[in-house]
Each structure stands twice: as structure tokens, then as C-alpha cells.
Design a protein around this motif. Structure first.
Motif, PDB file in Angstrom:
ATOM      1  N   VAL A   1       4.881   0.020  -4.927  1.00  7.69           N
ATOM      2  CA  VAL A   1       4.686   1.283  -4.202  1.00  7.69           C
ATOM      3  C   VAL A   1       5.240   2.459  -4.989  1.00  7.69           C
ATOM      4  O   VAL A   1       4.651   3.546  -5.006  1.00  7.69           O
ATOM      5  N   SER A   2       6.371   2.262  -5.667  1.00  7.10           N
ATOM      6  CA  SER A   2       6.947   3.357  -6.448  1.00  7.10           C
ATOM      7  C   SER A   2       6.002   3.790  -7.570  1.00  7.10           C
ATOM      8  O   SER A   2       5.846   4.987  -7.843  1.00  7.10           O
ATOM      9  N   THR A   3       5.349   2.817  -8.220  1.00  4.81           N
ATOM     10  CA  THR A   3       4.400   3.152  -9.282  1.00  4.81           C
ATOM     11  C   THR A   3       3.166   3.841  -8.713  1.00  4.81           C
ATOM     12  O   THR A   3       2.676   4.831  -9.273  1.00  4.81           O
ATOM     13  N   LEU A   4       2.664   3.339  -7.583  1.00  3.48           N
ATOM     14  CA  LEU A   4       1.526   3.988  -6.927  1.00  3.48           C
ATOM     15  C   LEU A   4       1.848   5.428  -6.547  1.00  3.48           C
ATOM     16  O   LEU A   4       1.020   6.330  -6.709  1.00  3.48           O
ATOM     17  N   ALA A   5       3.063   5.642  -6.031  1.00  6.22           N
ATOM     18  CA  ALA A   5       3.460   6.995  -5.642  1.00  6.22           C
ATOM     19  C   ALA A   5       3.451   7.929  -6.844  1.00  6.22           C
ATOM     20  O   ALA A   5       2.979   9.072  -6.754  1.00  6.22           O
TER      21      ALA A   5
ATOM     22  N   HIS B   1       0.839  -1.195   0.000  1.00  7.15           N
ATOM     23  CA  HIS B   1       0.000   0.000   0.000  1.00  7.15           C
ATOM     24  C   HIS B   1       0.879   1.252   0.000  1.00  7.15           C
ATOM     25  O   HIS B   1       1.969   1.254   0.582  1.00  7.15           O
ATOM     26  N   LEU B   2       0.381   2.300  -0.611  1.00  5.79           N
ATOM     27  CA  LEU B   2       1.073   3.577  -0.583  1.00  5.79           C
ATOM     28  C   LEU B   2       0.775   4.271   0.738  1.00  5.79           C
ATOM     29  O   LEU B   2      -0.399   4.455   1.087  1.00  5.79           O
ATOM     30  N   PRO B   3       1.791   4.645   1.515  1.00  3.67           N
ATOM     31  CA  PRO B   3       1.513   5.430   2.725  1.00  3.67           C
ATOM     32  C   PRO B   3       0.733   6.690   2.373  1.00  3.67           C
ATOM     33  O   PRO B   3       0.888   7.244   1.272  1.00  3.67           O
ATOM     34  N   ALA B   4      -0.083   7.153   3.299  1.00  2.63           N
ATOM     35  CA  ALA B   4      -0.975   8.269   3.005  1.00  2.63           C
ATOM     36  C   ALA B   4      -0.258   9.604   2.934  1.00  2.63           C
ATOM     37  O   ALA B   4      -0.817  10.579   2.437  1.00  2.63           O
TER      38      ALA B   4
END
Length: 448
Positions: free
Chosen positions: A391-395, A366-369
């Protein structure tokens, strides 16, 4: 309290160290006195001081996520020795009903977790309170994309623990065998899927993973979002059954299991497609970032011989770069017996755990908020950030404003009479337009 959950008062212990996550206290919102609402003892908004306060916290998390929540609660209590967090586990399927009952009986907890995009629904039902006067920095520490889901009108009703979203995942072993390149648009996607179909024994692309009505609506909405200007609702009425984006999305769902032959229609086995992916028998999937948890073996490790990568999912009909997203959020239920000091302590607690959580990124992808946590070494050095590009892609998607929550609605859009027709499209039990009309009629009946 009206709940079948199990009471579990958490003792103060630094389980973070047991998880090997030293250094978390150096992240946003941490400090020996707490960064949010410290000082003063009069019980006015913004003050907790040294008063002894006990707050109640409902959550539905299980497995690793629950262990990590317990770790964060324990760390908060160690740093705020005057605040005790008494927690209760409530089954997810019972959460909303129990929340409504607890508010009606005057026994609601101080904090309750649920999907953050339900803010408008819960506010319309009169079961949650705004928290702006208790916030230390408003929503400034969080990604900008969370604001529409965290707020109703001009008021803040929730804070996010994470951001999660649908992404494209490729089985790189299958892709290599097929001679397929990672797609970046629909034409390239069709070329890759057809190459898998022609050159391997693997299924090219399962869209739905099972017959979950929630999943069907989320996948449909994710497809819809990639059509510029397309929406579920306009002027208080559903429009997805009559606009080009909705109709093309339903047609694509139908084509995957019919004309294209990229997947089979049976959806009864929820693990079938994941197991096929693990066996290098599926080439690409449209899944949540958390799906990587299902790739782990019995030792909790992702097999060394499983080669996969997560990508931005903009490969479907339409050219808009938008993807469905959600957050596990924390709400503040209405209860007239809660004091101002307790309300401030509750917000202070939630600010702390939502701004000091690298754990879900490391273990669930999950991406931290908050960007500060997302960019911390604890997160960026984890395999789910740098090795699998989750996570890098989500960010990147969050920073570019590509993540979109469900529209603000005063009802549950996952109701089965709205969502089941969408499942029928994929299973070839319903004509796409007939299914859209049936779904939209059920949708409309709730809006009137």
C-alpha cells in the motif's frame, strides 16, 4: 429485478468491531449526522434530512471484500438510521447484462458496482446518470488520478472504492540465492532475471499468470504505458499495432517465453506460477497488488518463511514511469422512478463507504481512494503497508501521478477477439505483429 443474485437485506450491526477495526468512524466523511447532504426534507438535491429512505445496492464482491462491504454498510446504517440499504449480490460475469436489462425494464438499483474505467462505456449505453449536483465536495476527497475514470466530459458518473494496480513483486529468498539486486530499470531487470536463471532452479519471471484475455490486455497495456508517448488509441483509431511502444511491448511478451526463456508457455493452470512463487521457485512477477491474498495459507495468514517485497514496476522496455490501474467503482443507474431524495441518499451512502474504508488496504492491499484514509493509522500500521511495501508503494505511485486507467472507450476493450491474440503471443501460438494486427482490427471494428 432481473438478476440471479441472492437477496440479502443487511441488518444494522457493528461488525466493524467484530473485525477489530474500531476507530473507523474517525475517518473522512464520518459524523453522527453524516457529513454529506444532511438537513432539509423537501427532496431537493443535497437534502435527505430525517425522511425514511430505502435504496437498493448491487455488488459483485465475494469473500473478505464482501464481509468488509457488509461491515461498512452496517456502520452507515447505524449512523443514518433513516436510510436503509437493501443489497443484492450479482455475479460479476452477469453484472453488465443484468444492469442493461434492469435499466430497460425500469427496475435498476440506486447504486451498482463495477470497474470505474467503464464510465464512458456505460454512459454511452445510456444506463448511468451523472451525480455532480448530489456530491458534497465533488471529487476533492479522492486521489487526483481517479478523475479521468470517474468522469465523462465535465460530469462525474462514479466514485471509487479503491485504487489497485500492477506492481513488481520479488521473492527475496530467490533474489538472494541468485545474488540479484532489485532492479530499477530494464537493463538491471535483465541482469537480475539472468542471474536467477543461471544461479538457481527458479523461473526468473512469469509475465502472464494464466490464459485470461483480460489479464493479457492489462499486462500488454502496462508494458505499453512505459513507452513515452505510446497509446492504444489516437484520433478515434487503434494505434498500438503500429507504434514503437506497442510493437516493442508485444516483442517483449514473446521474448519472455522464447528468446529469454524466463517462463514457460503453458497457461492452463491459473495457480501454477503463484504456487511456484510460494515454493521459492519464481524470482519476480508482474502482478496486481491483490495477488498477495493468494500468498495466504489456509488460516488466512502469509507464511512467516515467505520473504517478498512489492516495488514500482518500471523495469520494462521504455523509460516512462506509468502503470496500469483500476478502481472498483460505484455507479448510479438510470431509473426514472428514483426520487431526488433517494438519489441524494444513494450518493451520500457511496460517499460514506468510499471515504471510510481502511479495510481493503488492511486485508487486500488496495489503496484507499482518499489520501486521508490511506494515511490513517489503521492503514499505515498494517503489514500490507509497512512490511510488504504494497500500500505504501501504491500511495507513492498515486501521489506522483504514475497510475493510469484504461482509455475512455464506448465499448469493452476486453472482448475476446481483441485480447485473445495477445495471449497467443505469450504462448508462442502467434507472431507478435500478426497478433497485434488481428487485435487492432477487432478493436477498430468496435470504434467504427
Amino acid at each position: 429485478m432481473s438478476s440471479d443474485g441472492t437477496q440479502r437485506k443487511r441488518s444494522r450491526r457493528n461488525v466493524l468491531k467484530g473485525l477489530g477495526l474500531a476507530g473507523v468512524t474517525g475517518l473522512a466523511g464520518c459524523g453522527s449526522n453524516g457529513s454529506n447532504g444532511s438537513g432539509g426534507t423537501d427532496g431537493a438535491p443535497g437534502t435527505v434530512g430525517d425522511q425514511s429512505v430505502e435504496i437498493t445496492f448491487w455488488d459483485y464482491f465475494g469473500g473478505t471484500e464482501n464481509e468488509e462491504i457488509e461491515a461498512l454498510v452496517a456502520d452507515f446504517e447505524e449512523e443514518h438510521s433513516n436510510i436503509t440499504v437493501s443489497s443484492e449480490a450479482v455475479p460479476f460475469d452477469e453484472f453488465v447484462d443484468n444492469l442493461f436489462t434492469s435499466v430497460a425494464s425500469g427496475n435498476a438499483p440506486h447504486v451498482a458496482s463495477y470497474w470505474m474505467s467503464f464510465s464512458t462505456f456505460l454512459e454511452a449505453e445510456g444506463v448511468i446518470d451523472p451525480i455532480d449536483e448530489y456530491l458534497s465536495e465533488g471529487l476533492d476527497p479522492y486521489y487526483d488520478i481517479v478523475e479521468p475514470a470517474a468522469t465523462v466530459g465535465d460530469s462525474t458518473y462514479a466514485l471509487p472504492m479503491d485504487v489497485h494496480a500492477h506492481m513488481l513483486v520479488t521473492n527475496d529468498t530467490v533474489m538472494e540465492e541468485a545474488g540479484a539486486e532489485t532492479p530499477t530499470n530494464f537493463e538491471e531487470f535483465k541482469t537480475a532475471a539472468n542471474a536467477i536463471q543461471e544461479n538457481t532452479d527458479a523461473r526468473p519471471f512469469p509475465l502472464l499468470q494464466d490464459n485470461s484475455p483480460i489479464g493479457a490486455m492489462r499486462y500488454f497495456y502496462g508494458l505499453l504505458l512505459q513507452h513515452e508517448g505510446a497509446s492504444l488509441v489516437e484520433d478515434g483509431e487503434p494505434v498500438y499495432h503500429e507504434n514503437e511502444g506497442g510493437q516493442r511491448s508485444a516483442e517483449f511478451m514473446d521474448q519472455v517465453t522464447d528468446e529469454f526463456g524466463w517462463d514457460q508457455t503453458s497457461l492452463s493452470d491459473a495457480q501454477e506460477r503463484t504456487n511456484l512463487f510460494l515454493d521459492d521457485q519464481v524470482g519476480m512477477m508482474f502482478v496486481g497488488n491483490w495477488q498477495a491474498n493468494n500468498f495466504e495459507n489456509e488460516d488466512g495468514e502469509i507464511p512467516d518463511d515467505l520473504e517478498f517485497t512489492y516495488h514500482r514496476p518500471y523495469v520494462f522496455p521504455g523509460e516512462a514511469r506509468r502503470a496500469w490501474a483500476e478502481s472498483n467503482g460505484f455507479f448510479f443507474p438510470t431509473n426514472d422512478s428514483h426520487t431526488e431524495t433517494e438519489k441524494q441518499a444513494a450518493v451520500q451512502f457511496v460517499e460514506y463507504i468510499t471515504q471510510n474504508n481502511p479495510l481493503w488496504a488492511q486485508t487486500a492491499g488496495h489503496l484507499p481512494a482518499t489520501p486521508e484514509v490511506a494515511e490513517s493509522e489503521e492503514v499505515t500500521s498494517s503489514p500490507r503497508y509497512e512490511e510488504y511495501d504494497i500500500v505504501s508503494t501504491l500511495a507513492g505511485m498515486a501521489e506522483d501521478g504514475e497510475l493510469v486507467y484504461q482509455p475512455p472507450l464506448e465499448f469493452d476493450m476486453y472482448a475476446t477477439d481483441i485480447t485473445n491474440p495477445l495471449v497467443g503471443i505469450y504462448s508462442q501460438d502467434s507472431d507478435p505483429q500478426d497478433a497485434l494486427d488481428q487485435s487492432a482490427n477487432a478493436f477498430s471494428s468496435r470504434m467504427s
